[in-house]
Write a protein that holds these residues in place. Structure first.
Motif: not given
Length: 359
Positions: A284-310
């Motif tokens: 589920t999104p961290a905030d709101g009803d929808g998001c895009y989440r990018v997960l990169i496994s490797g060195e380092p492990e990275m995650a970015v969540e892109f949310g938006h709301h009108g």
């Protein structure tokens, strides 16, 4: 330099594109195309819900708009149910010497290895003939699933996997054809909607996987791998686009996977609900009803969540805004680009230059 722009359609994305074109000091709206006869003759400001006139009246006269010789067409017409016809339209614009930024067909975001080489060559030849460029890019596919993850990989020391996710509640997404006929929401579980016929997911989202792979210099196994999970409604649901009776399809998860030597390396994944209470075990999104989440496994492990709301609506409204504005804000770069098909890998960084609020 002010660029003269025609907006092609005034639907869920196009109306926001009109507002965006009007907001940019370096763009001038000179024409608007509509398919609905009831919209012909109406002012663009009214169609965009701006509450003021822009002095540009909508028309369904395609030739008249082409004759205006705009620097660019912002094309946001529905293409999901008329892919080849839309490609022909875009080729004709470019061949006529008009640059185009478009929200679809999404396969043109990065068609290499997906569309026949002869069709891709048609786009290139049209660009050469007209000395004009075509760029297809919204948010998904587009920015959240190509520009953003590739930018994140610039921080990597080792990359094991790039996973791009859309996690969203589509209950307020108004696109009846997309929701029922293409995704299959509200249809019996034994029905096979357009999206779930073999190879269609790879046609629709494979461009994302292939563009990321190209940006990482990966040679993928063929064909791409598709994985699907469908969930039946545990009760009756109602959305703005379609009614979903109990027992019919209510939620969908799918993956389009690029593998190297049988190992998942680039994954496009969608979690699509039609009510926020469905599938509590799904992300589920961290905030709101929808998001895009990018997960990169490797060195380092990275995650970015892109949310938006009108500001005056939910995430489905803002989803249309960000899709429109990625196109509008790309106009100048595409006008300056080499003729032919231009992908996100070919463009410089795009910004909201000139859009900072005054006062």
């Amino acid at each position: 330099m002010t660029l003269r722009v025609v907006e092609w359609s005034t639907g869920t994305v196009g109306r926001h594109a009109i507002a965006g074109i009007d907001a940019r000091p370096d763009l001038e709206l000179i024409g608007v195309w509509v398919s609905d006869p009831a919209k012909v003759g109406k002012d663009a400001g009214e169609l965009a819900g701006l509450g003021r006139a822009l002095g540009v009246r909508a028309t369904d006269d395609r030739d008249a708009l082409i004759a205006l010789r705009p620097d660019c067409i912002v094309h946001t017409a529905m293409t999901d149910d008329r892919v080849m016809e839309a490609i022909d339209d875009l080729i004709a614009f470019v061949e006529a010497g008009i640059n185009v930024v478009s929200s679809g067909p999404v396969v043109l975001q990065f068609p290499f290895g997906i569309l026949p080489e002869a069709l891709v060559e048609r786009v290139r030849e049209a660009g050469e003939k007209g000395n004009a460029s075509l760029h297809v890019n919204g948010i998904d596919p587009g920015f959240a699933n190509d520009v953003l993850p590739l930018a994140m990989t610039s921080l990597s020391q080792r990359i094991d996997q790039v996973r791009c996710q859309e996690i969203a509640d589509y209950s307020t997404y108004y696109q009846p054809v997309v929701m029922k006929e293409i995704f299959g929401f509200g249809q019996p579980m034994d029905a096979t909607p357009m999206l779930l016929h073999g190879g269609v997911l790879s046609l629709a989202w494979g461009s994302v996987v292939r563009q990321i792979a190209a940006g990482l210099d990966l040679s993928l196994d063929e064909p791409l791998v598709e994985r699907v999970e469908r969930v039946a409604a545990d009760r009756d649901y109602s959305t703005v686009s379609v009614e979903i009776p109990e027992g019919t399809m209510a939620a969908l998860r799918f993956e389009v996977v690029g593998q190297v030597d049988g190992i998942d390396r680039v994954v496009l994944e969608h979690y699509t609900r039609t009510h926020p209470e469905q599938c509590p075990d799904w992300p589920t999104p961290a905030d709101g009803d929808g998001c895009y989440r990018v997960l990169i496994s490797g060195e380092p492990e990275m995650a970015v969540e892109f949310g938006h709301h009108g500001e005056h609506g939910d995430h489905n409204v803002s989803g249309m805004i960000v899709t429109a504005m990625r196109l509008v804000n790309s106009v100048a770069a595409v006008v300056d680009a080499k003729p032919g098909l231009v992908t996100a890998l070919d463009l410089p960084p795009i910004s909201g230059r000139g859009l900072v609020a005054k006062g």
